[in-house]
Design a protein around this motif. Structure first.
Motif, PDB file in Angstrom:
ATOM      1  N   ILE A 129       0.827  -1.200   0.000  1.00 51.89           N
ATOM      2  CA  ILE A 129       0.000   0.000   0.000  1.00 51.89           C
ATOM      3  C   ILE A 129       0.867   1.259   0.000  1.00 51.89           C
ATOM      4  CG2 ILE A 129      -1.707   1.296   1.314  1.00 51.89           C
ATOM      5  CD1 ILE A 129      -2.722  -1.441   2.358  1.00 51.89           C
ATOM      6  N   TRP A 132       2.472   2.260  -3.272  1.00 48.40           N
ATOM      7  CA  TRP A 132       1.562   2.995  -4.143  1.00 48.40           C
ATOM      8  C   TRP A 132       1.427   4.434  -3.664  1.00 48.40           C
ATOM      9  CZ3 TRP A 132      -0.364   4.192  -8.437  1.00 48.40           C
ATOM     10  CH2 TRP A 132      -1.665   4.672  -8.622  1.00 48.40           C
TER      11      TRP A 132
ATOM     12  N   THR B  30      -6.287   2.445  -0.597  1.00 47.08           N
ATOM     13  CA  THR B  30      -6.351   1.042  -1.003  1.00 47.08           C
ATOM     14  C   THR B  30      -7.717   0.717  -1.581  1.00 47.08           C
ATOM     15  OG1 THR B  30      -4.924   0.574   0.866  1.00 47.08           O
ATOM     16  CG2 THR B  30      -5.926  -1.308  -0.206  1.00 47.08           C
ATOM     17  N   THR B  33      -8.480   2.555  -4.974  1.00 45.49           N
ATOM     18  CA  THR B  33      -7.676   2.034  -6.082  1.00 45.49           C
ATOM     19  C   THR B  33      -8.138   0.637  -6.487  1.00 45.49           C
ATOM     20  OG1 THR B  33      -5.834   3.285  -5.167  1.00 45.49           O
ATOM     21  CG2 THR B  33      -5.319   1.750  -6.925  1.00 45.49           C
ATOM     22  N   MET B 242      -3.866  -3.877  -4.898  1.00 44.69           N
ATOM     23  CA  MET B 242      -4.650  -3.271  -3.818  1.00 44.69           C
ATOM     24  C   MET B 242      -5.771  -4.229  -3.381  1.00 44.69           C
ATOM     25  SD  MET B 242      -3.345  -0.451  -2.913  1.00 44.69           S
ATOM     26  CE  MET B 242      -1.664  -0.691  -3.416  1.00 44.69           C
TER      27      MET B 242
END
Lengths: 373, 274
Positions: A129, A132, B30, B33, B242
């Motif tokens: 996570i 990202w 999360t 996405t 994700m």
């Protein structure tokens, strides 16, 4: 009949666990130490009974002073920074959150749950996570745009910048200077306790070491034949942020338990004496958290050595800038099949951990003994 | 009665809410996405809620991670049951049948909890290969059970310390032996201990990665390894990792939310000395 026999049964029931721990913990540690002193890793390293020749401390000498092992040295420096920032960051945030919650806000359970949930996650999940979130052109970097600022350009996980650099050649001198500073602090502490002679003696020793460190260019060996610069790699910052995000809830729980453990009488007495909130925490509560802080530092330093998973998930194992000895151990052993060298990296890691853990375990042992008497 | 909100309280709540946002931002990111279509994911709109919802991310991620999930479920349940049973027995001996040297042995056990596991990885790898269980789940289960002994023994030892020794002594006078006392008195009182220990082991084993990647072959990889591989590729569509993160994280987060107080107890157990 009876008691004696049952006591024997009790020991017998424990025996399998004793044997398992003796073999899988102590036997294996001994084996890894032995492997680290061999040259296992040449031909047919993956044979069940591979060729091993005893080479003494050669692998360690290579790691610290060898031409090819610069990556290990940077990883070791990274490890120090990872541990330091993870511990410092989690303590600071954890204390902050604990003090907030100690004010008994409504919905305390909710807040506690929110601050602690990251802890239940795997480093692999949180790492994915955060990878990202720290993407170069997105995530955190575009947040400033929402309040009208230009977007950040920082390359969180692939930055090549380094600060706080030093030359590995001069490591012995740096270490001597660091030790001298510790000695000087100890001497001040002794002086503060009132024993002048010892304090002054220790102080002189400290200054002597400091002088050797600063001026003793020729006294101490240069351990590498070439200049090699190491320092704080900026690529590690993002990983540290993710780790602190995940572990500050843990220190919060510890500190909150500590704050709640302070006797109510003491809190009331402080109020009656007119102590402000700030004074209460500064003078009474926080000093009382010392033993818990010590536990937290030890547990967090130990966790910081497990940062393997987080780095793996955030940058992959091959990112040199953000590396850590635990990753290098994995790569050296299971990718390059250099088992002996991998073992020596593992031993260095183990020693780093043992420095914190052994005193902690010994003191908890003594504590239990004392509690029984 | 009207409650007054003092400035101090106002600051307190604003700080708390700010921190809540900081702690929940990754969750928000999360979820949104995971719900996007790959072509809708671009870095500049990464914070926006998706215009159209793509539930397909989850089934796609499940196609990849399904076998890993199965592995992790088998691994976690088996290893948790075995290691808590062993821990319960050990804790019973350590707290109610102390003998000369038992405290020292207990201390030596505890040390095993704190070692960086790299130090035992190479011999473990060799031993599992020699036993012919390298690469599959049984080897991984063995590792988790053995290295789970310290923490589970600690949790049960501290838990059983609360059972009055008088109870044990009087049962002994009535002629009950080691096993009878365990089955009739200790075990029936053990439920909270089992909850704390198994929650702890469940989260540890579910989340473990190092052994998963070093000691299992592809078909036996646990969920953490599967997720790392799913997310680690170069050109990833971020909706899949994700969604995968949600799958890998949800079981432990649910356990934590519903059984949080036991989770925290396990947590403090390891840190605060008696």
């Amino acid at each position: 009949m009876g008691f004696k026999r049952d006591q024997l049964i009790a020991v017998l029931m424990l025996l399998p666990s004793i044997l398992l721990i003796a073999l899988f913990v102590y036997g294996f540690i001994g084996n890894t130490v032995y492997v680290s002193m061999t040259d296992w890793g040449k031909d047919a390293a993956l044979a069940l009974d591979p060729v091993k020749n005893f080479v003494g401390l050669k692998n360690y000498a290579d790691l610290f002073t060898g031409f090819l092992d610069g990556r290990f040295r940077q990883d070791l420096v990274n490890a120090v920074f990872y541990s330091f920032f993870l511990v410092a960051g989690s303590l600071a945030f954890g204390l902050f959150l604990a003090v907030l919650l100690d004010r008994n806000p409504k919905g305390e359970r909710f807040f506690q749950t929110v601050f602690l949930y990251p802890l239940s996650l795997s480093f692999i999940v949180s790492g994915t996570i955060w990878r990202w979130l720290l993407a170069p052109d997105g995530g955190l970097n575009v947040l400033p745009v929402f309040i009208g600022l230009p977007k950040l350009e920082f390359q969180w996980l692939s930055s090549l910048e380094t600060t706080l650099t030093f030359n590995w050649q001069y490591l012995p001198r740096l270490l001597v200077i660091m030790i001298s500073l510790v000695v000087l602090v100890i001497s001040l502490f002794i002086l503060g306790k009132g024993s002048r002679k010892t304090g002054a003696g220790v102080g002189i020793l400290g200054f002597l070491l400091l002088a050797i460190g600063i001026f003793g260019k020729d006294l101490l060996p240069t351990i590498l034949f070439m200049e090699e610069i190491h320092g704080l790699n900026m690529a590690t910052i993002g990983i540290i942020i993710a780790a602190v995000w995940q572990y500050s809830g843990y220190t919060m729980a510890l500190f909150l338990a500590g704050l709640r453990g302070i006797p109510r009488d003491l809190v009331k007495a402080a109020r009656l004496d007119g102590a402000s909130e700030w004074q209460y925490y500064r003078r009474i509560a926080i000093p009382m958290l010392k033993p818990i802080t010590l536990s937290a530092v030890i547990i967090l330093s130990h966790i910081s050595l497990k940062i393997f998973d987080l780095i793996f998930a955030m940058t992959g194992p091959d990112n040199v800038e953000a590396g850590h000895p635990s990753l290098l151990m994995y790569l050296t052993t299971f990718r390059a099949n250099q088992f002996a060298k991998g073992a020596s990296i593992a031993v260095v890691l183990f020693i780093l951990a043992a420095i914190f853990i052994v005193p902690y375990i010994v003191s908890s042992y003594q504590g239990r003994k004392a509690a029984e008497l | 009665m009207k409650t007054q909100i003092s400035p101090g309280r106002l600051i307190l709540y604003s700080l708390l809410i700010l921190m809540v946002i900081v702690y929940l931002i990754p969750v928000y990111m999360t979820i949104i996405t995971a719900l996007k279509f790959p072509e809708d994911i671009n870095l500049l709109t990464s914070w926006d809620f998706p215009d159209r919802i793509n539930w397909g991310s989850f089934s796609q991620a499940y196609d990849k991670l399904g076998p890993n999930l199965t592995n992790s479920i088998i691994l976690t349940i088996t290893a948790t049951i075995l290691s808590t049973l062993l821990g319960s027995l050990n804790g019973y001996v350590f707290s109610k049948w102390k003998f000369r040297g038992s405290e020292t042995i207990f201390t030596l056990f505890l040390f095993g909890m704190f070692i960086p596991y790299q130090i035992i990885l190479i011999p473990l790898f060799q031993v599992l290969r020699a036993l012919n269980i390298y690469g599959g789940l049984p080897g991984l289960i063995l590792a988790h059970v053995v290295y789970g002994i310290p923490i589970t023994s600690l949790i049960f030892r501290n838990f059983y310390a609360q059972i009055p020794t008088g109870l044990i002594k009087s049962a002994q006078l009535d002629g009950a032996g080691f096993f009878r006392i365990y089955c009739r008195i200790v075990f029936p009182l053990s439920a909270p201990g089992f909850v704390v220990a198994s929650i702890w082991q469940f989260t540890q084993i579910w989340n473990e990665f190092l052994w998963g990647i070093c000691l299992t072959r592809h078909t036996s990889n646990p969920i953490t390894v599967g997720l790392a591989q799913l997310a680690g590729g170069q050109a990833v569509n971020w909706n899949m990792p994700m969604a995968g993160s949600i799958m890998a994280g949800l079981p432990v987060v649910l356990v934590y939310i519903f059984l949080g107080k036991y989770f925290i107890r396990g947590l403090l157990e390891g840190a605060i000395k008696e």
